[in-house]
Design an enzyme around this catalytic site. Sequence first.
Site, mmCIF file in Angstrom:
data_model
loop_
_atom_site.group_PDB
_atom_site.id
_atom_site.type_symbol
_atom_site.label_atom_id
_atom_site.label_comp_id
_atom_site.label_asym_id
_atom_site.label_seq_id
_atom_site.Cartn_x
_atom_site.Cartn_y
_atom_site.Cartn_z
ATOM 1 N N HIS A 31 0.837 -1.193 0.000
ATOM 2 C CA HIS A 31 0.000 0.000 0.000
ATOM 3 C C HIS A 31 0.876 1.249 0.000
ATOM 4 C CE1 HIS A 31 -3.967 -1.865 1.703
ATOM 5 N NE2 HIS A 31 -3.486 -2.518 0.671
ATOM 6 N N LYS A 56 0.615 -0.031 14.984
ATOM 7 C CA LYS A 56 1.974 -0.056 15.530
ATOM 8 C C LYS A 56 2.322 -1.310 16.332
ATOM 9 C CE LYS A 56 2.711 2.724 13.403
ATOM 10 N NZ LYS A 56 3.744 2.866 12.379
ATOM 11 N N TYR A 67 3.375 6.571 10.223
ATOM 12 C CA TYR A 67 2.599 5.402 9.814
ATOM 13 C C TYR A 67 3.490 4.356 9.145
ATOM 14 C CZ TYR A 67 -1.649 2.914 8.408
ATOM 15 O OH TYR A 67 -2.642 1.977 8.282
ATOM 16 N N TYR A 79 -9.818 5.325 6.617
ATOM 17 C CA TYR A 79 -10.077 5.734 7.990
ATOM 18 C C TYR A 79 -11.152 6.814 7.948
ATOM 19 C CZ TYR A 79 -5.759 3.433 9.578
ATOM 20 O OH TYR A 79 -4.788 2.522 9.891
ATOM 21 N N PRO A 119 -5.112 -0.026 18.167
ATOM 22 C CA PRO A 119 -4.745 -0.453 16.814
ATOM 23 C C PRO A 119 -4.877 0.614 15.739
ATOM 24 C CG PRO A 119 -6.898 -1.316 17.416
ATOM 25 C CD PRO A 119 -6.348 -0.673 18.644
#
Length: 393
Positions: free
Chosen positions: A72, A299, A387, A201, A295
């Site tokens: 991704h 991480k 991220y 998200y 979550p």
Amino acid sequence: MHTTVGIIGGGPAGLLLARLLHRAGVDSVVLESRDRSYVERRQRAGILEQATVDVLRDVGAGARLDREGLVHDGIELRFDGRAHRVDFPSLTGGRRVTVYAQTEVVKDLIALQLADGGPLLFGAEVHAIEGADTDRPRVRYTHEGREQTLTCDYVIGCDGFHGIARSAVPEGVRATYERTYPYSWLGILAEAPPVYDELIYAHSERGFALASMRTPTVSRLYLQVPNGTDPADWPDERVWDELDARFALDAEPDWRLKRGPVTQKSVLPMRSWVTEPMRHGRLFLAGDAAHIVPPTGAKGLNLAVADVVVLARALAHRHTTGSEELLEAYSDTCLRRVWRAEHFSYFMTTTLHTDPDQSPFDTRLQLSQLDRIATSPHAAAELASNYTGLPMG
């Protein structure tokens, strides 16, 4: 039985540490309380940072990852009825993430360990860690109905929050820092292709939602729900309808998820937790035995990998030079990264979720922060850098 490094826990942290030590010429024994079938079915995180992927490739666990993992290059944020994509490579100098379930990482590492690594004992339940502050700690465990003792030069606790290693650090020595959140995640696995090729998200007045995937034909989806929610109160149709409502876009009023049979449904509480230090004498903590993150920031598994990379380097240094300098620095070295990851996970969680007690002012602050990520290259780069993963060690 005696070994240089006794590893408690046969999850990804313990197995990767054993593999790293094997390649450095340091012998180890892995004790896992569950049977192999259970360990290989245990569902956990599935987002691997760039550095985690690089480590797995380096230890020989990259073939199936490269073949089946989904690379991704970004994520999509949805808020205030609009969508914004954060492009990772352009903001991080080329870093990206890979979707590859923790169960598959574990399967790959188990196969390597059994093929040419040190002993890996399934069904080995540890009862006590003794002499952690001596030069010959002992691990007492039961295996195949017999009580046994493993003496070690070092003991590594990779057995999670509920494991015995964390409790072996005296209460007067350890400090615990914790935050609990006033919401949980209702998660489903569904036999339905993802509607988008990257994670989505979503912030909404109805609560947070996340669209993820396990494979090109299996979706992993989450809804924010109140703590104490019973999954039985959420029939499949209700889940799908609520997901569609939270992902809604003003510009695409007909946008919908692709639906399919739900094969798994569970509720996951949210919390942040850190114990310090991550070392007591010759006992070292790694992964969930030392820290837990919500979550939202993806991480958890990656922090465990970073811990054992630092630890393996320190143990190899001790093996080749006799110096314990890196071992003595282990806790401080790891905790710097741990706290950055805790902060990022807290930021993602509190920015995207709706607190039951939050005011309209709080909601406007959240939307302002999300808009800043969408309009400021600096804010977007900060998110992308965290991220995709900070340096290990």
